[in-house]
Design an enzyme around this catalytic site. Structure first.
Site, PDB file in Angstrom:
ATOM      1  N   ASN A   1      10.872 -23.421  15.589  1.00 46.73           N
ATOM      2  CA  ASN A   1      12.169 -23.351  14.913  1.00 46.73           C
ATOM      3  C   ASN A   1      12.926 -24.664  15.130  1.00 46.73           C
ATOM      4  O   ASN A   1      13.416 -24.920  16.226  1.00 46.73           O
ATOM      5  CB  ASN A   1      12.955 -22.160  15.476  1.00 46.73           C
ATOM      6  CG  ASN A   1      14.310 -21.984  14.818  1.00 46.73           C
ATOM      7  OD1 ASN A   1      14.789 -22.859  14.105  1.00 46.73           O
ATOM      8  ND2 ASN A   1      14.945 -20.845  15.076  1.00 46.73           N
TER       9      ASN A   1
ATOM     10  N   CYS B   1      21.106 -22.805  12.150  1.00 45.78           N
ATOM     11  CA  CYS B   1      19.837 -22.743  11.405  1.00 45.78           C
ATOM     12  C   CYS B   1      20.044 -22.582   9.901  1.00 45.78           C
ATOM     13  O   CYS B   1      19.148 -22.887   9.113  1.00 45.78           O
ATOM     14  CB  CYS B   1      18.971 -21.603  11.925  1.00 45.78           C
ATOM     15  SG  CYS B   1      18.530 -21.765  13.656  1.00 45.78           S
TER      16      CYS B   1
ATOM     17  N   HIS C   1      13.536 -20.136   6.343  1.00 50.17           N
ATOM     18  CA  HIS C   1      13.754 -20.696   7.677  1.00 50.17           C
ATOM     19  C   HIS C   1      12.614 -20.216   8.575  1.00 50.17           C
ATOM     20  O   HIS C   1      12.221 -19.042   8.524  1.00 50.17           O
ATOM     21  CB  HIS C   1      15.103 -20.193   8.186  1.00 50.17           C
ATOM     22  CG  HIS C   1      15.379 -20.536   9.609  1.00 50.17           C
ATOM     23  ND1 HIS C   1      15.191 -21.801  10.120  1.00 50.17           N
ATOM     24  CD2 HIS C   1      15.836 -19.779  10.652  1.00 50.17           C
ATOM     25  CE1 HIS C   1      15.520 -21.808  11.401  1.00 50.17           C
ATOM     26  NE2 HIS C   1      15.907 -20.598  11.742  1.00 50.17           N
TER      27      HIS C   1
HETATM   28  O1  UT7 Z   1      17.071 -18.982  13.859  1.00 45.23           O
HETATM   29  C1  UT7 Z   1      17.764 -18.031  14.570  1.00 45.23           C
HETATM   30  C2  UT7 Z   1      17.438 -18.238  15.999  1.00 45.23           C
HETATM   31  N1  UT7 Z   1      16.760 -17.249  16.700  1.00 45.23           N
HETATM   32  C3  UT7 Z   1      15.863 -16.360  16.227  1.00 45.23           C
HETATM   33  O2  UT7 Z   1      15.573 -16.241  15.074  1.00 45.23           O
HETATM   34  C4  UT7 Z   1      15.200 -15.509  17.238  1.00 45.23           C
HETATM   35  C5  UT7 Z   1      15.081 -14.088  16.809  1.00 45.23           C
HETATM   36  N2  UT7 Z   1      14.419 -13.285  17.830  1.00 45.23           N
HETATM   37  C6  UT7 Z   1      13.083 -13.347  18.005  1.00 45.23           C
HETATM   38  O3  UT7 Z   1      12.377 -14.094  17.355  1.00 45.23           O
HETATM   39  C7  UT7 Z   1      12.473 -12.400  19.018  1.00 45.23           C
HETATM   40  O4  UT7 Z   1      13.425 -11.445  19.404  1.00 45.23           O
HETATM   41  C8  UT7 Z   1      11.925 -13.117  20.282  1.00 45.23           C
HETATM   42  C9  UT7 Z   1      10.695 -13.939  19.894  1.00 45.23           C
HETATM   43  C10 UT7 Z   1      12.985 -14.009  20.909  1.00 45.23           C
HETATM   44  C11 UT7 Z   1      11.494 -12.066  21.306  1.00 45.23           C
HETATM   45  O5  UT7 Z   1      10.518 -11.199  20.724  1.00 45.23           O
HETATM   46  P1  UT7 Z   1      10.684  -9.621  20.847  1.00 45.23           P
HETATM   47  O6  UT7 Z   1       9.501  -9.037  20.225  1.00 45.23           O
HETATM   48  O7  UT7 Z   1      12.033  -9.252  20.324  1.00 45.23           O
HETATM   49  O8  UT7 Z   1      10.569  -9.420  22.413  1.00 45.23           O
HETATM   50  P2  UT7 Z   1      11.625  -8.788  23.434  1.00 45.23           P
HETATM   51  O9  UT7 Z   1      12.719  -9.758  23.697  1.00 45.23           O
HETATM   52  O10 UT7 Z   1      11.979  -7.396  22.995  1.00 45.23           O
HETATM   53  O11 UT7 Z   1      10.707  -8.682  24.725  1.00 45.23           O
HETATM   54  C12 UT7 Z   1       9.518  -7.864  24.764  1.00 45.23           C
HETATM   55  C13 UT7 Z   1       8.839  -8.148  26.083  1.00 45.23           C
HETATM   56  C14 UT7 Z   1       9.793  -8.067  27.269  1.00 45.23           C
HETATM   57  O12 UT7 Z   1       9.057  -7.608  28.379  1.00 45.23           O
HETATM   58  P3  UT7 Z   1       9.107  -6.060  28.834  1.00 45.23           P
HETATM   59  O13 UT7 Z   1      10.558  -5.793  29.133  1.00 45.23           O
HETATM   60  O14 UT7 Z   1       8.603  -5.270  27.668  1.00 45.23           O
HETATM   61  O15 UT7 Z   1       8.229  -6.023  30.037  1.00 45.23           O
HETATM   62  C15 UT7 Z   1      10.171  -9.503  27.501  1.00 45.23           C
HETATM   63  O16 UT7 Z   1      10.585  -9.759  28.824  1.00 45.23           O
HETATM   64  O17 UT7 Z   1       8.322  -9.477  26.078  1.00 45.23           O
HETATM   65  C16 UT7 Z   1       8.869 -10.202  27.194  1.00 45.23           C
HETATM   66  N3  UT7 Z   1       9.035 -11.589  26.780  1.00 45.23           N
HETATM   67  C17 UT7 Z   1       8.080 -12.510  26.940  1.00 45.23           C
HETATM   68  N4  UT7 Z   1       6.865 -12.434  27.499  1.00 45.23           N
HETATM   69  C18 UT7 Z   1       6.118 -13.570  27.530  1.00 45.23           C
HETATM   70  C19 UT7 Z   1      10.103 -12.151  26.150  1.00 45.23           C
HETATM   71  N5  UT7 Z   1       9.840 -13.460  25.918  1.00 45.23           N
HETATM   72  C20 UT7 Z   1       8.601 -13.702  26.409  1.00 45.23           C
HETATM   73  C21 UT7 Z   1       7.783 -14.837  26.455  1.00 45.23           C
HETATM   74  N6  UT7 Z   1       6.563 -14.743  27.007  1.00 45.23           N
HETATM   75  N7  UT7 Z   1       8.179 -16.047  25.963  1.00 45.23           N
END
Ligand code: UT7
Length: 361
Positions: free
Chosen positions: A279, A111, A249
Site C-alpha cells: 500500500n 490513500c 487502491h
Molecule cells: O488504505 C487504508 C489503509 N489501511 C487498510 O486498508 C488496512 C485494512 N485492514 C486490513 O487490511 C486488515 O485488517 C489487516 C491486514 C491489517 C489485518 O488482517 P485481518 O484479517 O483483519 O487480521 P486481524 O487484525 O483480525 O488479526 C487476525 C490474527 C490475530 O491473531 P489472533 O488474535 O487471531 O491470534 C492477529 O494478531 O492475525 C494476527 N496478525 C498477524 N499475524 C501475523 C495480525 N497481523 C499479523 C501479521 N502477521 N502481520
C-alpha cells in the site's frame, strides 16, 4: 464543453526491495500470513524524499504527454508524507522540475488523495483557469512505520505516480466522481504525534508511527469502495458491462476482491499489483494506471473505474473515459540515484528507535 484528458502518465518506485521474509526478521510475522491475508509479497523502501520520487514520476508523465515542465500551469500533489511541513512537497517538486509557470499545492486525503487530486485538477481545467495540470500521488509511508508493529509494518511501502491533464473538447477524462469523508472515526487510522498536536519536547516514540485498527478500517473500506464505485458507474450513465477496467487502491487483496464482487466485475477486469509494492497510499492508483497502460490493459476509449479508501476516513471513486492515445509521445530516462544500501540497512535506524521488541499489539 471543456474536459480534462489524461495525456501523460508515469511512476517511480525506489529500488530497495523489502520482502516478507525480511519482515520476518523485524516483527512477529510470516510470509505465509502476509501473503494470504493481504496479497503483498514485497514493497519498496525509499532512500530519498517524497519530492524526489514525485519528480521522477512527473518527468515520465511529461515525456508521455510530449510536454516540457514549463508548459504546466498547476501541480496538485496528493501526499500525507511531505518531505517537510513547510514548504509543501509540491513546491519542492516545482523547483526541481523547473515548472516555473505552475501554481502548486499539496493535498492530504491519505490513500484517497490521488482521486481527490484528480477531481480538483479536472475541475480547475473545466473551470477554464488552467490548461495543463500535473496530478501526482507520492508517499514515503516507511517513514511513519514502526517496523516492530506487525499490524502496520507489513502493509505499506513507498512510491510515486503522476498524470498530466490537458484541456480538450472531447468528452474524455473524469465522467463522474465521488469524494467523501467521515472524520468522526478518523482516530482508527492516524499518526498521533507528528504535527503541531504532538509533544515535540517529550514525545512517546510510538506516537510517531501509524496507529490503526486494521479490522475496522478493513470493514469500512469494503463498504465505502464498493458502494462509491457502484454509484459513480451509475452516475456516468454506464452499466457494469461498460466498465473495461477497475484500478482500485491497493491496500489489501481481500478489499480489492470485495470491491470487484460488489461491482460484479470479472477478475480480468481488475488491475492488481499489490504483490509488488504493498500500500503506497496516494501513489497506488497512478502507479497501477501506469503499469496497466504499459501492459496494454488500457485501450482507446476505455471506461476506467478508480476507487480508494484511507485515513480521514476518506473515500473516493471516479469513472474516467480514456482518450484515443495509449502510447506515450516520448520517453524519459529519469530515475532515482542508485542506492548502496539494502532495504534492511535503510531501516536500521527505525529498528534502533523502536527496539527489537517484536511488538505484536
Ligand atoms: O488504505 C487504508 C489503509 N489501511 C487498510 O486498508 C488496512 C485494512 N485492514 C486490513 O487490511 C486488515 O485488517 C489487516 C491486514 C491489517 C489485518 O488482517 P485481518 O484479517 O483483519 O487480521 P486481524 O487484525 O483480525 O488479526 C487476525 C490474527 C490475530 O491473531 P489472533 O488474535 O487471531 O491470534 C492477529 O494478531 O492475525 C494476527 N496478525 C498477524 N499475524 C501475523 C495480525 N497481523 C499479523 C501479521 N502477521 N502481520
Amino acid at each position: 464543453m471543456r474536459y480534462a484528458e489524461i495525456t501523460g502518465w508515469g511512476k517511480c518506485v525506489p529500488p530497495s526491495v523489502l520482502s516478507n521474509t525480511d519482515l520476518e526478521e523485524l516483527t512477529d510475522t510470516t510470509d505465509e500470513w502476509i501473503t494470504t491475508r493481504t496479497g503483498i509479497k514485497e514493497r519498496r523502501i525509499a532512500n530519498v524524499n517524497v519530492s524526489d520520487m514525485a519528480v521522477v514520476a512527473s518527468r515520465h508523465a511529461l515525456a508521455a504527454a510530449g510536454l516540457e515542465a514549463t508548459d504546466i500551469d498547476l501541480i496538485v500533489l496528493a501526499t500525507c508524507t511531505a518531505d517537510v511541513v513547510i514548504p509543501s512537497a509540491a513546491s519542492l517538486v516545482q523547483a526541481k522540475l523547473g515548472a516555473t509557470n505552475a501554481a502548486v499545492f499539496d493535498l492530504n486525503a491519505a490513500c484517497s488523495g490521488w482521486i481527490y487530486a484528480l477531481n480538483v485538477g479536472t475541475q480547475m481545467v473545466r473551470g477554464g483557469g488552467h490548461k495543463k495540470v500535473l496530478v501526482i500521488g507520492a508517499e514515503k509511508l516507511s517513514h511513519l512505520l514502526d517496523f516492530t508493529d506487525r499490524g502496520t509494518a507489513v502493509l505499506f511501502g513507498d512510491g510515486a505516480g503522476a498524470v498530466v491533464l490537458e484541456a480538450t473538447d472531447e468528452p474524455v477524462g473524469v465522467q463522474s466522481v465521488e469524494i467523501g469523508t467521515d472524520g468522526s472515526v478518523a482516530g482508527i487510522l492516524c499518526v498521533p504525534g507528528v504535527g503541531t498536536a504532538g509533544n515535540r519536547y517529550q514525545g512517546d516514540p510510538s506516537e510517531y508511527a501509524i496507529h490503526m485498527d486494521g479490522p475496522e478500517v478493513f470493514r469500512r473500506a469494503v463498504t465505502a469502495m464498493g458502494e462509491a464505485s457502484s454509484r459513480v458507474v451509475e452516475q456516468a450513465g454506464l452499466s457494469v458491462e461498460d466498465v473495461d477496467l477497475l484500478i482500485p487502491h491497493q491496500a489489501n487483496i481481500r478489499i480489492i476482491d470485495a470491491t470487484a464482487r460488489k461491482l460484479k466485475l470479472a477478475p480480468e477486469k481488475v488491475f492488481v499489483n499489490i504483490a509488488s509494492y504493498g500500500n503506497t497510499s496516494a501513489a497506488t492508483i497512478p502507479i497501477a494506471l501506469t503499469e496497466a497502460i504499459d501492459e496494454g490493459k488500457v485501450t482507446p476509449g476505455a471506461n476506467l473505474v478508480f476507487a480508494a479508501f484511507g485515513a480521514g476516513l476518506t473515500w473516493a471513486a471516479a469513472v474516467v473515459r480514456w482518450g484515443a492515445r495509449v502510447k506515450p509521445l516520448g520517453l524519459s530516462d529519469a530515475h532515482l540515484p542508485s542506492v548502496e544500501k539494502t532495504a534492511m540497512e535503510l531501516l536500521e535506524s527505525n529498528v534502533a528507535f523502536y527496539g527489537d521488541g517484536r511488538r505484536s499489539e
